[in-house]
Design a protein around this motif. Structure first.
Motif, short mmCIF file in Angstrom:
data_model
loop_
_atom_site.label_atom_id
_atom_site.label_comp_id
_atom_site.label_asym_id
_atom_site.label_seq_id
_atom_site.Cartn_x
_atom_site.Cartn_y
_atom_site.Cartn_z
N LEU A 84 74.22 -112.80 50.54
CA LEU A 84 74.17 -111.74 50.66
C LEU A 84 75.72 -110.96 51.03
CD1 LEU A 84 71.30 -111.05 52.93
CD2 LEU A 84 71.19 -110.84 50.49
N TYR A 85 76.47 -111.75 51.63
CA TYR A 85 78.03 -111.16 51.89
C TYR A 85 78.45 -111.36 50.45
CZ TYR A 85 82.80 -111.36 53.46
OH TYR A 85 84.18 -111.31 53.66
N ASP A 86 78.52 -112.03 49.71
CA ASP A 86 78.93 -112.30 48.29
C ASP A 86 78.70 -110.94 47.51
OD1 ASP A 86 80.55 -114.49 48.99
OD2 ASP A 86 79.22 -115.83 47.73
N ILE A 87 77.31 -110.80 47.64
CA ILE A 87 76.79 -109.33 46.77
C ILE A 87 77.37 -108.14 47.21
CG2 ILE A 87 74.93 -107.83 46.44
CD1 ILE A 87 73.02 -110.42 46.59
N VAL A 88 77.78 -108.04 48.58
CA VAL A 88 78.22 -106.97 49.16
C VAL A 88 79.86 -107.04 48.85
CG1 VAL A 88 78.99 -105.61 51.26
CG2 VAL A 88 76.65 -106.66 51.26
N ILE A 89 80.42 -107.86 48.85
CA ILE A 89 81.91 -107.80 48.30
C ILE A 89 82.16 -107.59 47.03
CG2 ILE A 89 83.84 -109.22 48.29
CD1 ILE A 89 83.41 -108.19 51.01
N ASP A 90 81.26 -108.31 46.21
CA ASP A 90 81.45 -107.92 44.64
C ASP A 90 81.11 -106.63 44.47
OD1 ASP A 90 81.62 -110.75 44.21
OD2 ASP A 90 79.57 -111.14 43.53
N PHE A 91 80.18 -105.74 45.12
CA PHE A 91 79.89 -104.54 44.78
C PHE A 91 81.00 -103.66 45.15
CE2 PHE A 91 78.74 -100.33 46.91
CZ PHE A 91 78.29 -99.82 45.83
N LEU A 92 81.91 -103.94 46.37
CA LEU A 92 82.94 -103.27 46.87
C LEU A 92 84.02 -103.33 45.94
CD1 LEU A 92 82.47 -103.73 50.73
CD2 LEU A 92 82.06 -101.71 49.40
N GLU A 93 84.19 -104.59 45.59
CA GLU A 93 85.33 -104.89 44.63
C GLU A 93 85.25 -104.33 43.21
OE1 GLU A 93 85.59 -109.02 44.69
OE2 GLU A 93 86.91 -109.07 46.23
N LYS A 94 84.21 -104.26 42.78
CA LYS A 94 83.55 -103.50 41.44
C LYS A 94 83.98 -101.80 41.51
CE LYS A 94 80.61 -107.15 39.65
NZ LYS A 94 79.15 -107.40 39.13
N LYS A 95 83.79 -101.24 42.77
CA LYS A 95 83.66 -100.10 42.90
C LYS A 95 85.15 -99.48 43.18
CE LYS A 95 79.71 -98.58 41.90
NZ LYS A 95 79.47 -97.71 40.63
N ASN A 96 86.12 -100.59 43.62
CA ASN A 96 87.39 -100.44 44.07
C ASN A 96 87.53 -99.66 45.29
OD1 ASN A 96 88.75 -101.63 41.57
ND2 ASN A 96 88.34 -99.62 40.61
N PHE A 97 86.41 -100.25 46.21
CA PHE A 97 86.28 -99.78 47.50
C PHE A 97 86.86 -100.45 48.74
CE2 PHE A 97 82.15 -97.49 46.66
CZ PHE A 97 82.60 -96.49 45.82
N MET A 98 87.47 -101.86 48.47
CA MET A 98 88.10 -102.68 49.28
C MET A 98 89.15 -101.92 50.02
SD MET A 98 86.17 -105.27 49.58
CE MET A 98 87.02 -106.36 50.46
N GLU A 99 90.07 -101.48 49.50
CA GLU A 99 91.40 -100.83 50.09
C GLU A 99 90.82 -99.62 51.17
OE1 GLU A 99 94.47 -101.73 50.19
OE2 GLU A 99 93.87 -103.67 49.18
N LYS A 100 89.91 -98.83 50.51
CA LYS A 100 89.41 -97.65 51.25
C LYS A 100 88.63 -98.09 52.46
CE LYS A 100 88.58 -94.61 47.08
NZ LYS A 100 87.32 -93.87 46.41
N CYS A 101 87.96 -99.39 52.29
CA CYS A 101 87.42 -99.89 53.43
C CYS A 101 88.29 -100.09 54.66
CB CYS A 101 86.48 -101.07 53.15
SG CYS A 101 84.89 -100.73 52.25
N TYR A 102 89.50 -100.80 54.34
CA TYR A 102 90.39 -101.33 55.13
C TYR A 102 91.12 -99.93 55.80
CZ TYR A 102 90.51 -105.97 52.32
OH TYR A 102 90.22 -106.75 51.84
N ASP A 103 91.25 -98.92 54.98
CA ASP A 103 91.84 -97.84 55.75
C ASP A 103 90.96 -97.11 56.39
OD1 ASP A 103 94.26 -97.99 53.99
OD2 ASP A 103 93.60 -96.80 52.47
N PHE A 104 89.72 -97.19 56.31
CA PHE A 104 88.62 -96.43 57.05
C PHE A 104 88.42 -97.13 58.44
CE2 PHE A 104 85.92 -94.43 53.66
CZ PHE A 104 86.25 -93.08 53.99
N GLU A 105 88.53 -98.50 58.40
CA GLU A 105 88.64 -99.39 59.46
C GLU A 105 89.74 -99.03 60.54
OE1 GLU A 105 87.72 -103.90 60.99
OE2 GLU A 105 88.23 -103.57 59.06
N LYS A 106 90.84 -98.84 59.80
CA LYS A 106 92.12 -98.77 60.71
C LYS A 106 92.06 -97.31 61.40
CE LYS A 106 95.08 -101.46 57.84
NZ LYS A 106 96.62 -101.44 56.96
#
Length: 206
Positions: A84-106
């Motif tokens: 399930l972790y891989d499914i979530v990460i794949d989704f975030l990467e395909k949507k280019n959301f990873m950087e946004k997630c890092y910013d949101f967390e900070k």
């Protein structure tokens, strides 16, 4: 979430010897009755295999071994493993959301990340993106393993995943590997964090 503390002795007594339980689990999924059985509401069985969180790597290795063995052997079913972790990460990467997630967390903390990812993946909907993915990638005559629950916390909650799948996916048995304790009424993640009550799945190998 309520925290529940167990002594080492209580955990060992409740969960049994892991290696032996994994052996019994392997035998169970190969029985025709396991794959043809129905659950408590005339639905395909849902199962939880709980285990001590500190044994995560041992469980991962056994799941990997079973998957490779199933791929090699001439079985009458296909073992499909969804992390399930891989499914979530794949989704975030395909949507280019990873950087946004890092910013949101900070800027706003982990709670903002949980809310954003939950909404994006429609986690609380009956037909969430995770449910859709599993349905689309599961062949007929399969046994489904769900892993990665511990890695997904707190974005995914085990009871929510099981509830959503139960509503929309019933054509083959599903086994969730759960790092914690399940007594067919409560899911206690890491033996510390009490999830909402859940009693629609059987505990696989007691």
């Amino acid at each position: 979430m309520d925290k529940v503390n167990f002594s080492a002795g209580e955990r060992e007594c409740g969960l049994g010897h892991l290696s032996q339980r994994l052996d019994e689990m392997e035998l169970a999924i190969h029985k025709p009755s396991f794959r043809k059985g129905t659950g408590r509401a005339n639905e395909v069985n849902y199962w939880v295999f709980d285990y001590p969180p500190e044994k995560e790597l041992e469980v991962r290795e056994r799941v990997k071994y079973l998957k490779n063995k199933n791929d090699r052997d001439d079985n009458d079913f296909e073992l499909v493993v969804f992390d399930l972790y891989d499914i979530v990460i794949d989704f975030l990467e395909k949507k280019n959301f990873m950087e946004k997630c890092y910013d949101f967390e900070k800027k706003r903390g982990i709670e903002r990340i949980v809310k954003a990812v939950t909404n994006s993946m429609k986690v609380n909907d009956d037909d969430s993106l995770i449910v859709q993915y599993i349905k689309e990638h599961t062949p007929e005559n399969a046994v489904v393993f769900l892993t990665g629950i511990g890695k997904c916390y707190p974005i995914l909650r085990s009871h929510k995943v099981l509830n959503n799948l139960h509503q929309a996916f019933v054509r083959c048995p599903v086994v969730m590997f759960f790092p914690g304790t399940y007594n067919e009424q409560e899911l206690i993640l890491f033996n510390e964090i009490k999830d909402d009550n859940y009693y629609r799945a059987f505990r696989l190998v007691k």
